[in-house]
Design a protein around this motif. Structure first.
Motif, short mmCIF file in Angstrom:
data_model
loop_
_atom_site.label_atom_id
_atom_site.label_comp_id
_atom_site.label_asym_id
_atom_site.label_seq_id
_atom_site.Cartn_x
_atom_site.Cartn_y
_atom_site.Cartn_z
N ALA A 4 0.80 -1.23 0.00
CA ALA A 4 0.00 0.00 0.00
C ALA A 4 0.83 1.27 0.00
O ALA A 4 0.28 2.36 -0.21
N LEU A 5 2.13 1.19 0.22
CA LEU A 5 2.98 2.39 0.24
C LEU A 5 3.33 2.83 -1.18
O LEU A 5 3.28 2.02 -2.12
N PRO A 6 3.68 4.09 -1.37
CA PRO A 6 3.93 4.63 -2.72
C PRO A 6 4.86 3.82 -3.61
O PRO A 6 4.57 3.67 -4.80
N PRO A 7 5.99 3.28 -3.13
CA PRO A 7 6.86 2.53 -4.05
C PRO A 7 6.20 1.33 -4.72
O PRO A 7 6.65 0.90 -5.79
N ALA A 8 5.16 0.77 -4.11
CA ALA A 8 4.50 -0.42 -4.66
C ALA A 8 3.32 -0.07 -5.56
O ALA A 8 2.75 -0.96 -6.18
N GLN A 9 2.96 1.21 -5.68
CA GLN A 9 1.76 1.60 -6.39
C GLN A 9 1.91 1.50 -7.91
O GLN A 9 2.98 1.75 -8.47
N ILE A 10 0.81 1.13 -8.57
CA ILE A 10 0.75 1.05 -10.04
C ILE A 10 0.00 2.28 -10.54
O ILE A 10 -1.17 2.48 -10.20
N HIS A 11 0.65 3.11 -11.36
CA HIS A 11 0.03 4.35 -11.81
C HIS A 11 -0.49 4.28 -13.24
O HIS A 11 -0.96 5.28 -13.77
N ASP A 12 -0.41 3.11 -13.86
CA ASP A 12 -0.95 2.90 -15.19
C ASP A 12 -2.30 2.18 -15.06
O ASP A 12 -2.35 1.06 -14.53
N LEU A 13 -3.37 2.79 -15.53
CA LEU A 13 -4.72 2.26 -15.33
C LEU A 13 -4.88 0.88 -15.96
O LEU A 13 -5.46 -0.03 -15.35
N GLN A 14 -4.38 0.69 -17.17
CA GLN A 14 -4.54 -0.59 -17.84
C GLN A 14 -3.77 -1.70 -17.14
O GLN A 14 -4.28 -2.81 -16.96
N ILE A 15 -2.56 -1.40 -16.72
CA ILE A 15 -1.77 -2.39 -15.99
C ILE A 15 -2.44 -2.73 -14.66
O ILE A 15 -2.47 -3.89 -14.23
N ALA A 16 -2.99 -1.71 -14.00
CA ALA A 16 -3.68 -1.95 -12.73
C ALA A 16 -4.87 -2.88 -12.94
O ALA A 16 -5.08 -3.83 -12.16
N ALA A 17 -5.64 -2.66 -14.00
CA ALA A 17 -6.80 -3.51 -14.28
C ALA A 17 -6.38 -4.93 -14.57
O ALA A 17 -7.00 -5.90 -14.09
N GLU A 18 -5.33 -5.10 -15.34
CA GLU A 18 -4.84 -6.45 -15.66
C GLU A 18 -4.33 -7.16 -14.41
O GLU A 18 -4.54 -8.36 -14.23
N ALA A 56 -14.75 -16.34 0.45
CA ALA A 56 -14.81 -14.98 -0.11
C ALA A 56 -13.55 -14.77 -0.95
O ALA A 56 -12.56 -14.22 -0.46
N PRO A 57 -13.56 -15.21 -2.21
CA PRO A 57 -12.33 -15.12 -3.02
C PRO A 57 -11.81 -13.70 -3.20
O PRO A 57 -10.60 -13.51 -3.41
N LEU A 58 -12.69 -12.69 -3.11
CA LEU A 58 -12.22 -11.32 -3.26
C LEU A 58 -11.42 -10.85 -2.05
O LEU A 58 -10.75 -9.82 -2.11
N MET A 59 -11.47 -11.61 -0.95
CA MET A 59 -10.66 -11.30 0.23
C MET A 59 -9.44 -12.22 0.32
O MET A 59 -8.78 -12.28 1.35
N ALA A 60 -9.13 -12.92 -0.76
CA ALA A 60 -7.95 -13.79 -0.78
C ALA A 60 -6.69 -12.94 -0.89
O ALA A 60 -6.70 -11.82 -1.41
N GLN A 61 -5.59 -13.49 -0.41
CA GLN A 61 -4.32 -12.77 -0.36
C GLN A 61 -3.91 -12.16 -1.71
O GLN A 61 -3.53 -10.98 -1.75
N PRO A 62 -3.96 -12.90 -2.83
CA PRO A 62 -3.54 -12.27 -4.10
C PRO A 62 -4.38 -11.06 -4.48
O PRO A 62 -3.86 -10.09 -5.05
N VAL A 63 -5.68 -11.11 -4.19
CA VAL A 63 -6.57 -9.99 -4.54
C VAL A 63 -6.28 -8.79 -3.65
O VAL A 63 -6.21 -7.64 -4.13
N ILE A 64 -6.10 -9.02 -2.36
CA ILE A 64 -5.78 -7.93 -1.45
C ILE A 64 -4.49 -7.24 -1.86
O ILE A 64 -4.41 -6.00 -1.93
N GLU A 65 -3.47 -8.03 -2.15
CA GLU A 65 -2.18 -7.45 -2.55
C GLU A 65 -2.32 -6.63 -3.83
O GLU A 65 -1.78 -5.52 -3.93
N CYS A 98 -5.03 -5.21 -5.15
CA CYS A 98 -5.87 -4.03 -4.99
C CYS A 98 -5.18 -2.94 -4.17
O CYS A 98 -5.39 -1.74 -4.42
N LEU A 99 -4.38 -3.34 -3.19
CA LEU A 99 -3.66 -2.34 -2.40
C LEU A 99 -2.61 -1.62 -3.25
O LEU A 99 -2.23 -0.48 -2.93
N ARG A 100 -2.16 -2.23 -4.32
CA ARG A 100 -1.16 -1.60 -5.19
C ARG A 100 -1.79 -0.55 -6.12
O ARG A 100 -1.06 0.19 -6.78
N VAL A 101 -3.11 -0.48 -6.15
CA VAL A 101 -3.80 0.49 -6.99
C VAL A 101 -4.09 1.75 -6.15
O VAL A 101 -4.71 1.65 -5.10
N PRO A 102 -3.66 2.92 -6.58
CA PRO A 102 -3.93 4.15 -5.80
C PRO A 102 -5.43 4.36 -5.61
O PRO A 102 -6.25 4.01 -6.47
#
Length: 582
Positions: free
Chosen positions: A200-214, A460-469, A471-475
């Protein structure tokens, strides 16, 4: 998941008593017995033992790959040496508990995966340590009495959306997701092996919308595949975006599944139109079941085995229908879209404006002001002023949102705010991300305590570890792009779902069913609240409760939810007291 009990250093008489009790019940097997160590588990809980090592894993270790060469069954290959605990959490995911016991040094390590599906509670007693999947097993083992901690109860009443490691039962503590517990006689310490702030911290954030969606789409596909692999499942389809995304992922990963939607009498709770749109688009069978007040028993608590009052009486009708449909279809698990609002950052806050100003520029932040105004229906000026006031206050910490409805003044004055390690905000954390992480804590209380969870895994697959990680990378400001909530998730799955779902912004609600329950069971609710344990403990404002029950239809929806929560808490207290007597 199944049940387990680990006992380290139990006195011989207590170990013998456990042996007899579990052997007679037939519900648990003695999976491992070493000198001073007993591990009991249900037959449906996988157990893996490291070749030539001292480590064991209960549960499922799942692959992060979408390829055909992974191991969706979740059991680690027996011929390979395992990676270290941190590497295991980093490279895999899934509901598992790691156990390592070194007899010579009398040292135990417990490691809980970052997945919320695998619970673990522990208690210290008689010079030993006990860990279990639920409170009932710890009490049965003699590790604690199961008495209610009144101070913790007050905290749970005022802050129902928070989840500290301490529980409402004295002596029982939760090992939180992603943490390691180290125990030696007389010493106990824990630390995090996984932390949401790493993503969730700035160095891990994805600032490209398409990459974030993928990135989000791939994570959801991985999670849904892992939750459904090798078995038929049913999906609760509310007609909303979150459950529809799970449905699209089930179709995309080739799962064996069918859908079910519940219907209430009022239009706000009737989501059949949207659920049918999804079912027809994905060409899947959809069962439609009505909510039935006759299937609601306010006095029956399905969270009695848990150390917190996280019961959901209003969902009993739907839960029982799910069990019947699962039995008829041969389904082995129930999936749902719970937690979607939380991971997809549906924050209802102006904090994303501050995040974007810090991430990019003030000029770019003006676009987020417009996005939030469009999304919420507020004016641009109102959103800008709110963001400005928050910035002047240097508002970064998560708000301490509590509940005061129908509670006594003494409870409100004495309840302490429950601490959680994820609330320890690191330097550089963005205000919106603080709220995003905070939302991931509160939802955990609402994903347990359902009627069928003892017989059918609720996932609750949307609360699974890969999804949380992911989604937290998306600003946070990216989640409201274009004035649409959960915008990145919409973009990720727009090619897989019908337009009616992608363009929908409103959400259905079961609140009308709660009004009907209180009206139909008013006398029962009055007895439980005005003559029950919460009242005798001085937790309630009796006059306000009595007035509310006399005018249910005039109540605000928040007050109806608060009353139902108090009824569920009273039901849990009664169930715990009955268990102590038994």
């Amino acid at each position: 998941m199944g049940r387990f009990l680990l006992a380290i250093g139990a006195p011989p008489d207590r170990a013998s008593d456990m042996w007899k009790r579990f052997e007679e019940s037939g519900a648990m097997r003695l999976a491992v017995e070493l000198e001073g160590v007993q591990l009991w588990s249900s037959v449906d809980l996988p157990l893996s033992i490291e070749p030539g090592g001292s480590r064991m894993i209960l549960g499922q270790v799942r692959s992060r790959s979408l390829g055909d060469d992974d191991h969706p069954s979740g059991i680690l290959p027996q011929h390979e040496q395992w990676p270290s605990w941190p590497k295991l959490i980093e490279a895999f995911w899934g509901p598992w508990l790691g156990i390592e016991y070194k007899h010579r040094s009398l040292r135990l390590e417990l490691v809980r995966s970052a997945d919320i599906e695998m619970p673990c509670y522990y208690a210290l007693a008689a010079g030993g340590i006990y860990a279990a999947s639920d409170a009932d097993l710890l009490v049965a083992a003699g590790a604690c009495t199961g008495e209610i901690d009144r101070a913790a109860l007050a905290s749970a009443l005022v802050y129902p959306a928070h989840r500290p490691s301490s529980t409402v039962l004295a002596g029982i503590t939760e090992l939180e997701p992603g943490r390691r517990l180290e125990w030696t006689p007389g010493r106990l310490r824990g630390h995090a092996l996984w932390n949401p702030w790493d993503f969730a911290l700035p160095p891990a954030q994805i600032h490209d919308l398409q990459i974030a969606a993928e990135t989000v789409r791939d994570a959801v596909l991985i999670a849904v595949r892992g939750c459904s692999a090798g078995q038929r499942v049913i999906l609760g389809m509310s007609g909303g975006l979150d459950s529809s995304i799970v449905a699209a992922a089930l179709r995309a990963t080739g799962a064996q599944w069918s859908g079910v939607t519940t219907v209430s009498a009022e239009p706000a709770g009737d989501e059949r139109y949207y659920a049918r749109c999804v079912a027809e688009h994905l060409q899947v069978q959809l069962a439609e079941v009505p909510d039935n007040i006759e299937r609601i028993d306010l006095r029956q608590c399905h969270a009695a085995h848990l150390p917190r009052p996280n019961s959901r009486s209003f969902s009993q009708s739907a839960d029982k229908s799910m069990l019947e449909i699962a039995a008829a279809s041969g389904a082995k698990a129930y999936l749902h879209g719970g937690g979607g609002d939380n991971v997809f950052a549906m924050l209802d806050s102006v904090r994303p404006v501050l995040d974007r100003a810090l991430d990019t520029s003030g000029w770019a932040a003006s676009q987020t002001v417009c996005d939030i105004a469009r999304m919420t229906g507020r004016s641009v000026v109102d959103v800008a002023l709110r963001a400005g006031r928050l910035a002047l206050r240097h508002g970064r910490d998560a708000p301490r949102i509590g509940n005061s409805a129908f509670l006594s003044q003494s409870v409100l004055e004495t309840a302490e705010f429950p601490h959680h390690p994820w609330l320890d905000t690191p330097p550089g954390a963005r205000p919106g991300k603080v709220l995003h992480v905070n939302w991931l804590i509160g939802i955990q209380n609402f994903l347990e305590g359902h009627a069928g969870q003892g017989d059918l895994p609720y996932r609750a697959p949307l609360m699974a570890q890969p999804v949380i990680e992911a989604c937290l990378r998306v600003p946070t400001w990216m989640w409201c792009t274009g004035g649409r909530n959960r915008a990145v998730a919409r973009l990720a799955f727009e090619a897989m779902l019908p337009a009616q779902i992608m363009t929908r912004s409103a959400k259905g609600t079961p609140t009308s069913f709660l009004y009907d329950i209180l009206e139909a069971k008013r006398d029962e609710a009055r007895e439980m609240l005005l003559e029950g344990n919460l009242a005798s403990l001085g937790c309630l404002d009796r006059d306000k409760v009595e007035a509310a029950l006399g005018a249910v239809q005039r109540l605000m929806s928040g007050d109806v939810l608060a009353l139902m929560r108090l009824i569920d808490t009273e039901s849990w207290i009664r169930a715990r007291i009955a268990r102590q007597r038994d």
